[in-house]
Enzyme design. Structure first.
Site, PDB file in Angstrom:
ATOM      1  N   ASP A 214       2.909   6.974  -7.466  1.00  0.00           N
ATOM      2  CA  ASP A 214       4.160   6.648  -6.781  1.00  0.00           C
ATOM      3  C   ASP A 214       5.374   6.745  -7.697  1.00  0.00           C
ATOM      4  O   ASP A 214       6.507   6.812  -7.213  1.00  0.00           O
ATOM      5  CB  ASP A 214       4.073   5.238  -6.190  1.00  0.00           C
ATOM      6  CG  ASP A 214       2.952   5.110  -5.181  1.00  0.00           C
ATOM      7  OD1 ASP A 214       2.887   5.953  -4.271  1.00  0.00           O
ATOM      8  OD2 ASP A 214       2.127   4.186  -5.307  1.00  0.00           O
TER       9      ASP A 214
ATOM     10  N   HIS B  46      -2.384  -0.266 -11.198  1.00  0.00           N
ATOM     11  CA  HIS B  46      -3.251   0.191 -10.117  1.00  0.00           C
ATOM     12  C   HIS B  46      -4.405  -0.784  -9.980  1.00  0.00           C
ATOM     13  O   HIS B  46      -4.863  -1.367 -10.968  1.00  0.00           O
ATOM     14  CB  HIS B  46      -3.778   1.607 -10.392  1.00  0.00           C
ATOM     15  CG  HIS B  46      -4.441   2.237  -9.211  1.00  0.00           C
ATOM     16  ND1 HIS B  46      -5.787   2.066  -8.937  1.00  0.00           N
ATOM     17  CD2 HIS B  46      -3.951   3.020  -8.216  1.00  0.00           C
ATOM     18  CE1 HIS B  46      -6.078   2.723  -7.833  1.00  0.00           C
ATOM     19  NE2 HIS B  46      -4.988   3.310  -7.374  1.00  0.00           N
TER      20      HIS B  46
ATOM     21  N   HIS C 162       0.826  -1.216   0.000  1.00  0.00           N
ATOM     22  CA  HIS C 162       0.000   0.000   0.000  1.00  0.00           C
ATOM     23  C   HIS C 162       0.854   1.257   0.000  1.00  0.00           C
ATOM     24  O   HIS C 162       0.947   1.936  -1.019  1.00  0.00           O
ATOM     25  CB  HIS C 162      -0.939  -0.024   1.204  1.00  0.00           C
ATOM     26  CG  HIS C 162      -1.941   1.086   1.239  1.00  0.00           C
ATOM     27  ND1 HIS C 162      -2.319   1.808   0.117  1.00  0.00           N
ATOM     28  CD2 HIS C 162      -2.670   1.613   2.267  1.00  0.00           C
ATOM     29  CE1 HIS C 162      -3.226   2.716   0.454  1.00  0.00           C
ATOM     30  NE2 HIS C 162      -3.448   2.619   1.747  1.00  0.00           N
TER      31      HIS C 162
END
Length: 472
Positions: free
Chosen positions: A410, A353, A307
């Site tokens: 990210d 994702h 996560h």
């Protein structure tokens, strides 16, 4: 330099709580416009009526449950209420119908910089309304007034081993704040269910105010030798500025970093309710645990490698790539390194994702921020991120084992922190933890205002699944 809450001889974390009277007459943004709590109070009756209308359709079907949903982490199940944001697989995130670009345009900015304020995002998430500049300035000041942490929390953080994981420290400190929970005390004394939302609101605002202080103190202890924070809270500044200042990045010379932090915190605040940190907060909160205990659970979920650790993994991988390929690398060099990663059984971090099937709009917003600043755009590490964002999707498509070959947020966030001198990758998730408080805490207030029940799904064992589906 920041305005001191007390004498500069005392460290921020060791202050005793100040009373509201201590600030009487100092609010610089008093306005006839309703504050956040009043705005929410006005919105609650209509939302409760909407819930009644939805409940009238309780026997209707929202969707089907397949074996793959039950075995696959409940992905795709419409199984919880989340008001602040909706995530579409192709369009990305929307906050009460607004895209990220809409929010960047409409939400109030800081006194310096050009990026939206995270506290304005929280206002939008909670109320569905865009606040005025004066409303946000007043709210920013309230957060600044409530930013100091109790002395016992400060001592607890000081006594932790310096190499204790930042997220462990963060979760423990947030959990311990429940010592001052207004909701817990009011519930113990007896509280009408219709009024649960009000002390929950008070706790959530108190927690939001303190998240940057806790995170900054963890950083100071772990990486800067401990002692007083570099700056105390400035009552005239916004939430992100004060966080930056407490990390040692205050002042005009650090305006770009402060603006990055505003954008980062606003973008990471909410991403629907099904992700681990949001869902964990909601789950624990559904048992009427106070906001401090609830969000502590969310932080512990965020600490999981699947996560919240992706940003640091991306940075490590990018730096490894930079060291492995020639200084004057070509696109073929990047392509070959991507394939070597995949062929070794590893994943390319920062791509794919659970929900999205298109490029992440949050990634695009951070890339736009960087592209507008030559000092970042010319950074070799960032240039490698940009190069990967163009080459990796085609490689991943050919590899054929991902449903979404596009970069997620990210891919860029950790690299941008690295550019501004924050090389302690283990700490990146703590910054994420400051941001992620926005969405789950806003929803927790609505959980109480709407009287949503304790979460209790039905479980089934593997043999039970097989018996049910065989012969279908």
């Amino acid at each position: 330099m920041a305005l001191n809450l007390t004498s500069s001889r005392r460290a921020l974390g060791s202050l005793k709580p100040l009373t509201r009277a201590a600030f009487s007459g100092v609010r610089g943004y008093a306005t006839a416009e309703p504050d956040l709590k009043a705005t929410l109070r006005e919105a609650i009756p209509a939302k409760r009526e909407l819930l009644k209308k939805v409940k009238a359709h309780s026997n209707k079907v929202l969707g089907e449950v397949k074996v793959e949903n039950t075995l696959g982490g409940m992905r795709g199940l419409k199984a919880m209420v989340w008001e602040g944001s909706v995530l579409d697989a192709n369009e990305g995130i929307r906050f009460h119908g607004r895209t990220i670009k809409d929010c960047q345009k409409e939400l109030p900015k800081g006194k310096t910089g050009t990026e939206m304020l995270p506290e304005a995002m929280f206002w939008l998430l909670l109320t569905g309304q865009v606040p005025s500049v004066n409303q946000v300035r007043t709210f920013s000041r309230e957060l600044a007034e409530k930013a100091q942490i109790p002395e016992f929390i400060s001592k607890m953080l000081d006594n932790f081993p310096k190499d204790l994981h930042p997220m462990t420290q963060f979760a423990m400190a947030v959990s311990a704040l429940n010592y001052e929970s207004k909701f817990a005390k009011a519930y113990e004394q007896g509280l009408n269910k219709a009024d649960y939302w009000e002390p929950t609101f008070d706790d959530c605002i108190s927690l939001l105010a303190k998240l940057p202080t806790i995170a900054a103190k963890i950083y100071q202890n772990a990486y800067r030798g401990g002692g007083a924070l570099p700056a105390e809270v400035d009552l005239e500044q916004d939430w992100s500025y004060n966080f930056a200042a407490m990390l040692g990045k205050g002042g005009k010379e650090n305006e770009n970093f402060q603006d990055l932090l505003r954008l980062y915190l606003a973008l990471h605040g909410d991403h629907e309710g099904g992700n681990v940190s949001a869902h964990a907060t909601h789950l624990v909160g559904s048992a009427l645990s106070d906001p401090f205990l609830s969000y502590s659970a969310g932080l512990q979920g965020l600490a999981g490698p699947l996560h919240g650790l992706a940003a640091q993994e991306v940075l490590r991988w990018i730096i490894q790539m930079k060291e492995a390929i020639p200084a004057n690398y070509t696109e073929q060099d990047v392509n070959d390194y991507l394939w070597s990663t995949l062929n070794s059984g590893r994943v390319v971090p920062g791509y794919g994702h659970a929900v999205l099937r298109k490029p992440d709009p949050r990634f695009e917003a951070l890339m736009d921020y960087a592209a507008a600043r030559p000092e970042i755009a010319n950074d070799p590490v960032f240039q490698l991120v940009e190069k990967n964002s163009r080459i990796a999707p085609e490689v991943l498509k050919k590899h054929g084992k991902t449903k979404n070959p596009y970069p997620n947020v990210d891919s860029s966030s950790g690299v941008l922190f690295h550019h501004y001198g924050f090389h302690e990758t283990l700490y990146y998730t703590a910054t994420f933890g400051v941001s992620r408080g926005l969405g789950p805490l806003a929803q927790l207030i609505w959980d109480r205002a709407l009287g949503l029940p304790i979460e209790r799904p039905k479980s089934i064992n593997l043999e039970g699944i097989l018996k049910q589906v065989e012969g279908q």
